[in-house]
Design an enzyme around this catalytic site. Structure first.
Site, PDB file in Angstrom:
ATOM      1  N   ASP A  12       0.904  -1.146   0.188  1.00 54.61           N
ATOM      2  CA  ASP A  12       0.025   0.209   0.024  1.00 54.61           C
ATOM      3  C   ASP A  12       0.908   1.125  -0.007  1.00 54.61           C
ATOM      4  OD1 ASP A  12      -2.464   1.635   0.446  1.00 54.61           O
ATOM      5  OD2 ASP A  12      -1.492   1.657   2.590  1.00 54.61           O
ATOM      6  N   ASP A  14      -0.079   5.160   1.079  1.00 53.89           N
ATOM      7  CA  ASP A  14      -0.346   6.074   2.300  1.00 53.89           C
ATOM      8  C   ASP A  14      -0.382   5.485   3.480  1.00 53.89           C
ATOM      9  OD1 ASP A  14      -0.631   8.516   0.801  1.00 53.89           O
ATOM     10  OD2 ASP A  14      -2.397   7.592  -0.078  1.00 53.89           O
TER      11      ASP A  14
END
Length: 209
Positions: A12, A14
């Site tokens: 991922d 953020d």
């Protein structure tokens, strides 16, 4: 968790590779003020989700066209807000470890390409493979993004490790059939305090290629 069979790592963005939490929160707070939505409710569910999913939950009366416009506005608020965006602790160490071990990696994000490239650039990270919200028909928690990244890397998803800091992303990784590593006290096949911890564990159990 056995790391010896890992063939690729899928990150991922953020909150995982890039510390952008403050920028994300500022954007949602400004957006909520413009759309008369509850900012606390937005922040409670927005992390890791595509903007349109969050907006549909917050404002269910909006039609598809208005949702699309609202999501575009939310992203626009984030594009130039990079003042405090940095790499997360241990991110560069982990990426250097992956390079030494010859392990491919990708980023799978609910951001669009413009925002992803801006934030990764601010953090000094260049993703060899980037899957954004524009590359999938359904965002997290659907597994499509992680399945696409595994296919692009030509690594069976069962040999991929998904690294996430949000439950919605961990659900996507599990649904894809990957192993999961969880940050921020969440539950995964592996729990991480930071990315440097994963770097050390991979170094101690290098993956045969």
């Amino acid at each position: 968790m056995k790391l010896a069979g890992i063939g690729a790592v899928l990150f991922d963005m953020d909150g995982t590779l890039v510390d952008s939490d403050a920028a994300v929160e500022r954007a949602w707070e400004r957006w909520a003020a413009e759309y008369a939505a509850d900012p606390a409710a937005a922040l409670a569910i927005a992390h890791g989700r595509p903007a349109d999913q969050t907006i549909r939950w917050l404002l269910p009366a909006l039609d598809d066209t208005t949702v699309a416009a609202a999501a575009a506005r939310q992203l626009a608020l984030q594009y130039d807000d990079l003042s405090d965006v940095t790499a997360t602790p241990g991110a560069h160490e982990l990426l250097a470890t992956l390079a030494r071990l010859g392990l491919p990696w990708a980023v799978v994000t609910s951001a669009d390409a413009r925002l992803a490239e801006a934030r990764l650039g601010a953090a000094g990270i260049v993703a060899p493979v980037l899957v954004t919200v524009e590359d999938v028909s359904v965002g997290k928690p659907d597994p499509e993004g992680y399945l696409r990244a595994a296919a692009l890397l030509d690594v069976p998803v069962a040999r991929c490790l998904v690294v996430e800091d949000a439950e919605v992303g961990l659900r996507a990784g599990r649904s894809a059939g990957a192993l999961t590593a969880a940050l921020k006290g969440l539950d995964g096949d592996l729990r991480l305090d930071d990315l440097a911890q994963l770097a050390r564990q991979l170094e101690s159990a290098p993956t045969p290629r």
